[in-house]
Motif scaffolding. Sequence first.
Motif, PDB file in Angstrom:
ATOM      1  N   MET A  79       0.103  -3.348  14.184  1.00 38.71           N
ATOM      2  CA  MET A  79       0.781  -4.153  13.178  1.00 38.71           C
ATOM      3  C   MET A  79       0.697  -3.512  11.797  1.00 38.71           C
ATOM      4  O   MET A  79      -0.404  -3.279  11.283  1.00 38.71           O
ATOM      5  CB  MET A  79       0.133  -5.557  13.107  1.00 38.71           C
ATOM      6  CG  MET A  79       0.187  -6.370  14.387  1.00 38.71           C
ATOM      7  SD  MET A  79      -1.086  -5.923  15.634  1.00 38.71           S
ATOM      8  CE  MET A  79      -2.541  -6.683  14.959  1.00 38.71           C
ATOM      9  N   ALA A  80       1.855  -3.260  11.189  1.00 41.34           N
ATOM     10  CA  ALA A  80       1.888  -2.733   9.822  1.00 41.34           C
ATOM     11  C   ALA A  80       1.617  -3.858   8.829  1.00 41.34           C
ATOM     12  O   ALA A  80       1.872  -5.025   9.134  1.00 41.34           O
ATOM     13  CB  ALA A  80       3.246  -2.108   9.533  1.00 41.34           C
ATOM     14  N   PHE A  81       1.141  -3.517   7.654  1.00 42.26           N
ATOM     15  CA  PHE A  81       0.815  -4.490   6.601  1.00 42.26           C
ATOM     16  C   PHE A  81      -0.141  -5.560   7.129  1.00 42.26           C
ATOM     17  O   PHE A  81       0.006  -6.742   6.842  1.00 42.26           O
ATOM     18  CB  PHE A  81       2.085  -5.167   6.061  1.00 42.26           C
ATOM     19  CG  PHE A  81       3.109  -4.180   5.551  1.00 42.26           C
ATOM     20  CD1 PHE A  81       2.908  -3.517   4.348  1.00 42.26           C
ATOM     21  CD2 PHE A  81       4.247  -3.891   6.294  1.00 42.26           C
ATOM     22  CE1 PHE A  81       3.842  -2.602   3.884  1.00 42.26           C
ATOM     23  CE2 PHE A  81       5.181  -2.976   5.845  1.00 42.26           C
ATOM     24  CZ  PHE A  81       4.979  -2.322   4.638  1.00 42.26           C
ATOM     25  N   MET A  82      -1.111  -5.162   7.915  1.00 38.85           N
ATOM     26  CA  MET A  82      -2.060  -6.147   8.445  1.00 38.85           C
ATOM     27  C   MET A  82      -3.476  -5.598   8.385  1.00 38.85           C
ATOM     28  O   MET A  82      -3.734  -4.490   8.826  1.00 38.85           O
ATOM     29  CB  MET A  82      -1.700  -6.523   9.881  1.00 38.85           C
ATOM     30  CG  MET A  82      -2.403  -7.807  10.322  1.00 38.85           C
ATOM     31  SD  MET A  82      -2.082  -8.272  12.022  1.00 38.85           S
ATOM     32  CE  MET A  82      -0.487  -9.064  11.880  1.00 38.85           C
ATOM     33  N   HIS A  83      -4.346  -6.412   7.821  1.00 37.13           N
ATOM     34  CA  HIS A  83      -5.761  -6.055   7.785  1.00 37.13           C
ATOM     35  C   HIS A  83      -6.470  -6.612   9.012  1.00 37.13           C
ATOM     36  O   HIS A  83      -5.912  -7.408   9.755  1.00 37.13           O
ATOM     37  CB  HIS A  83      -6.409  -6.577   6.492  1.00 37.13           C
ATOM     38  CG  HIS A  83      -5.870  -5.916   5.258  1.00 37.13           C
ATOM     39  ND1 HIS A  83      -6.189  -4.617   4.925  1.00 37.13           N
ATOM     40  CD2 HIS A  83      -5.010  -6.360   4.315  1.00 37.13           C
ATOM     41  CE1 HIS A  83      -5.558  -4.294   3.796  1.00 37.13           C
ATOM     42  NE2 HIS A  83      -4.834  -5.332   3.413  1.00 37.13           N
ATOM     43  N   GLN A  84      -7.723  -6.212   9.141  1.00 35.00           N
ATOM     44  CA  GLN A  84      -8.495  -6.554  10.335  1.00 35.00           C
ATOM     45  C   GLN A  84      -8.608  -8.064  10.561  1.00 35.00           C
ATOM     46  O   GLN A  84      -8.492  -8.535  11.690  1.00 35.00           O
ATOM     47  CB  GLN A  84      -9.889  -5.904  10.220  1.00 35.00           C
ATOM     48  CG  GLN A  84     -10.875  -6.289  11.302  1.00 35.00           C
ATOM     49  CD  GLN A  84     -10.604  -5.632  12.641  1.00 35.00           C
ATOM     50  OE1 GLN A  84      -9.518  -5.093  12.883  1.00 35.00           O
ATOM     51  NE2 GLN A  84     -11.591  -5.653  13.506  1.00 35.00           N
ATOM     52  N   GLU A  85      -8.831  -8.821   9.472  1.00 33.44           N
ATOM     53  CA  GLU A  85      -9.033 -10.265   9.641  1.00 33.44           C
ATOM     54  C   GLU A  85      -7.837 -10.896  10.366  1.00 33.44           C
ATOM     55  O   GLU A  85      -7.992 -11.656  11.324  1.00 33.44           O
ATOM     56  CB  GLU A  85      -9.238 -10.933   8.280  1.00 33.44           C
ATOM     57  CG  GLU A  85      -9.276 -12.453   8.298  1.00 33.44           C
ATOM     58  CD  GLU A  85     -10.315 -13.037   9.264  1.00 33.44           C
ATOM     59  OE1 GLU A  85     -11.409 -12.450   9.407  1.00 33.44           O
ATOM     60  OE2 GLU A  85     -10.030 -14.087   9.894  1.00 33.44           O
ATOM     61  N   GLU A  86      -6.647 -10.538   9.925  1.00 32.81           N
ATOM     62  CA  GLU A  86      -5.454 -11.112  10.531  1.00 32.81           C
ATOM     63  C   GLU A  86      -5.295 -10.620  11.981  1.00 32.81           C
ATOM     64  O   GLU A  86      -4.862 -11.362  12.863  1.00 32.81           O
ATOM     65  CB  GLU A  86      -4.231 -10.734   9.689  1.00 32.81           C
ATOM     66  CG  GLU A  86      -3.120 -11.738   9.740  1.00 32.81           C
ATOM     67  CD  GLU A  86      -1.877 -11.286   8.968  1.00 32.81           C
ATOM     68  OE1 GLU A  86      -0.771 -11.609   9.416  1.00 32.81           O
ATOM     69  OE2 GLU A  86      -2.026 -10.582   7.941  1.00 32.81           O
ATOM     70  N   SER A  87      -5.672  -9.373  12.197  1.00 29.65           N
ATOM     71  CA  SER A  87      -5.602  -8.816  13.552  1.00 29.65           C
ATOM     72  C   SER A  87      -6.538  -9.560  14.504  1.00 29.65           C
ATOM     73  O   SER A  87      -6.192  -9.849  15.655  1.00 29.65           O
ATOM     74  CB  SER A  87      -5.953  -7.322  13.523  1.00 29.65           C
ATOM     75  OG  SER A  87      -6.115  -6.824  14.824  1.00 29.65           O
ATOM     76  N   LEU A  88      -7.729  -9.913  14.020  1.00 22.97           N
ATOM     77  CA  LEU A  88      -8.666 -10.678  14.858  1.00 22.97           C
ATOM     78  C   LEU A  88      -8.051 -12.020  15.249  1.00 22.97           C
ATOM     79  O   LEU A  88      -8.226 -12.504  16.368  1.00 22.97           O
ATOM     80  CB  LEU A  88      -9.999 -10.907  14.129  1.00 22.97           C
ATOM     81  CG  LEU A  88     -10.856  -9.666  13.843  1.00 22.97           C
ATOM     82  CD1 LEU A  88     -12.123 -10.050  13.084  1.00 22.97           C
ATOM     83  CD2 LEU A  88     -11.215  -8.936  15.136  1.00 22.97           C
ATOM     84  N   GLN A  89      -7.306 -12.596  14.309  1.00 29.60           N
ATOM     85  CA  GLN A  89      -6.665 -13.882  14.614  1.00 29.60           C
ATOM     86  C   GLN A  89      -5.556 -13.721  15.653  1.00 29.60           C
ATOM     87  O   GLN A  89      -5.373 -14.578  16.516  1.00 29.60           O
ATOM     88  CB  GLN A  89      -6.127 -14.526  13.332  1.00 29.60           C
ATOM     89  CG  GLN A  89      -7.258 -15.012  12.424  1.00 29.60           C
ATOM     90  CD  GLN A  89      -6.770 -15.450  11.058  1.00 29.60           C
ATOM     91  OE1 GLN A  89      -5.587 -15.750  10.871  1.00 29.60           O
ATOM     92  NE2 GLN A  89      -7.665 -15.487  10.095  1.00 29.60           N
ATOM     93  N   VAL A  90      -4.821 -12.613  15.569  1.00 31.29           N
ATOM     94  CA  VAL A  90      -3.816 -12.341  16.607  1.00 31.29           C
ATOM     95  C   VAL A  90      -4.512 -12.213  17.964  1.00 31.29           C
ATOM     96  O   VAL A  90      -4.076 -12.775  18.969  1.00 31.29           O
ATOM     97  CB  VAL A  90      -3.020 -11.048  16.302  1.00 31.29           C
ATOM     98  CG1 VAL A  90      -2.082 -10.704  17.466  1.00 31.29           C
ATOM     99  CG2 VAL A  90      -2.227 -11.172  15.006  1.00 31.29           C
ATOM    100  N   GLN A  91      -5.636 -11.484  17.974  1.00 32.10           N
ATOM    101  CA  GLN A  91      -6.356 -11.253  19.230  1.00 32.10           C
ATOM    102  C   GLN A  91      -6.828 -12.554  19.862  1.00 32.10           C
ATOM    103  O   GLN A  91      -6.674 -12.768  21.075  1.00 32.10           O
ATOM    104  CB  GLN A  91      -7.557 -10.326  18.979  1.00 32.10           C
ATOM    105  CG  GLN A  91      -7.145  -8.923  18.583  1.00 32.10           C
ATOM    106  CD  GLN A  91      -8.316  -8.055  18.155  1.00 32.10           C
ATOM    107  OE1 GLN A  91      -9.355  -8.041  18.815  1.00 32.10           O
ATOM    108  NE2 GLN A  91      -8.152  -7.322  17.074  1.00 32.10           N
ATOM    109  N   GLU A  92      -7.414 -13.432  19.052  1.00 30.37           N
ATOM    110  CA  GLU A  92      -7.928 -14.663  19.672  1.00 30.37           C
ATOM    111  C   GLU A  92      -6.797 -15.594  20.070  1.00 30.37           C
ATOM    112  O   GLU A  92      -6.883 -16.266  21.096  1.00 30.37           O
ATOM    113  CB  GLU A  92      -8.996 -15.341  18.790  1.00 30.37           C
ATOM    114  CG  GLU A  92      -8.536 -15.775  17.435  1.00 30.37           C
ATOM    115  CD  GLU A  92      -9.681 -16.280  16.542  1.00 30.37           C
ATOM    116  OE1 GLU A  92     -10.855 -16.146  16.920  1.00 30.37           O
ATOM    117  OE2 GLU A  92      -9.365 -16.798  15.462  1.00 30.37           O
ATOM    118  N   ARG A  93      -5.722 -15.598  19.293  1.00 33.51           N
ATOM    119  CA  ARG A  93      -4.565 -16.412  19.707  1.00 33.51           C
ATOM    120  C   ARG A  93      -4.013 -15.893  21.032  1.00 33.51           C
ATOM    121  O   ARG A  93      -3.641 -16.659  21.920  1.00 33.51           O
ATOM    122  CB  ARG A  93      -3.452 -16.325  18.650  1.00 33.51           C
ATOM    123  CG  ARG A  93      -3.529 -17.333  17.546  1.00 33.51           C
ATOM    124  CD  ARG A  93      -2.172 -17.614  16.908  1.00 33.51           C
ATOM    125  NE  ARG A  93      -1.453 -16.446  16.420  1.00 33.51           N
ATOM    126  CZ  ARG A  93      -1.705 -15.824  15.257  1.00 33.51           C
ATOM    127  NH1 ARG A  93      -2.676 -16.244  14.474  1.00 33.51           N
ATOM    128  NH2 ARG A  93      -0.983 -14.778  14.890  1.00 33.51           N
TER     129      ARG A  93
END
Length: 431
Positions: A227-241
């Motif tokens: 994901m472009a323009f995405m930091h780790q915190e948001e990525s973790l949320q994608v992962q758990e969702r």
Amino acid sequence: METIRIIDAKDHVDQEVKIGVWLTDKRSSGKIAFLQLRDGTGFFQGVVVKSDVAEEVFELAKKLRQETSFYVTGVIHQDDRSHFGYEIEVSAIEVLGESEDFPITPKEHGIEFLLDHRHLWLRSRRPFAIMKIRNEIIDASYRFFKQEGFIKMDPPILTGTAPEGTTELFETDYFDNPAYLSQSGQLYMEAGAMAFGKVFSFGPTFRAEKSKTRRHLTEFWMIEPEMAFMHQEESLQVQERYVSYLVQSVLDNCQYELKLIDRDPEILEKYTHLPYPRISYDEAIELCQEGGFDIKWGDDFGSPEETYISDQFEQPVFVLDYPKQIKPFYMKEAQDRDNVYVCADLLAPEGYGEIIGGSERAVDYNQMKAEMEKEGMNLEDYDWYLDLRRYGSVPHSGFGMGLERAITWICHLDHLREAIPFPRMINRLKP
Ligand code: 4AD
Ligand code: MG
């Protein structure tokens, strides 16, 4: 008369139908024969009552052997005693393919024997249920990433480089030059993220590691979102969702299959609740030390440590910020600590360990180049990858989930080999 499939029996109660089936098992007395039938969509029973059918039909039913294929004709009835809920009262049988001495009998077989006969074993209830759940997870993955605005992009399988280290590569001859089977599509997905914003790949990946653990295949399927323009915190949320969505989809669509493999849906239900707990690598090391493991800061977790850590939690748990020395070059360095990366592994509960590995990616051209030189990588091979940092580099993050790891956990299996139709392991290339 309609030709149907077993799965649709519920829509044809009290109707006469025809179904193409195989025989899995049989029991008969002088007056009645019970045929256990399967057709690839389900398993149910055919009942042949001697006094209700022509003499030849009853005689034929009694002689049918395991895995003989045939068309069966009869009337569908409700059958509350079975898992499935329906049965067919047989009036006619038309044999298609005979079968003699089918190797997998209803008695117990050893796992090696079953794996040697995987091409036939797939017909049994347990592999059937697991493969149907696998299919649901695949389907749900496509649905999830579409909903979240990703496009699917396919990275190459023949590659010239090794994103996850050079020791685990399958080498092949590519017109007199070496090529490697992809061990991860990530670097290509980073190129994709810079072109399409949010992308995911879903394909086979290869690791030539000589690991004989229950968690390693040499060929496995990986989902790799980037994901472009995405930091780790948001990525973790994608992962758990994502993981929660997979579990919910299996609960919504695979109740029958879960019953076939005796997996308690109530346990799975817990894993749909968000957010998942998080601990740091530092905390995980302390946890292991308290648990009696001989491990110090900087060491990687082996399977026993991962099992131990995940056993301490009721839900999947993120372990954050690993030391640089045990993770690959492409990760972003933590802002306040130059010895750790902004990364996370997701460990599945019930002792299953890592199912996802991911990170925020390094964005600075010079820093990345230095890191690659330090690792002794050939910069010429990676010039295209460095280009991504040369032309409009942006913060971006991504992760990889091993499909078979997720299935093994969701189905509560002992070993990854049951989570893929034809497993590839150090000592297995057949069938
Ligand atoms: O942790 P890994 O090595 O990470 C990567 O390959 C990154 N490039 C992913 C990314 O950020 N795009 O592998 C990711 C996942 C692991 O968490 C595990 O689930 C699975 O792939 N995996 C294996 N599954 C089966 N057999 C093996 N030998 C596996 N190695 C990794
Ligand atoms: Mg990993």
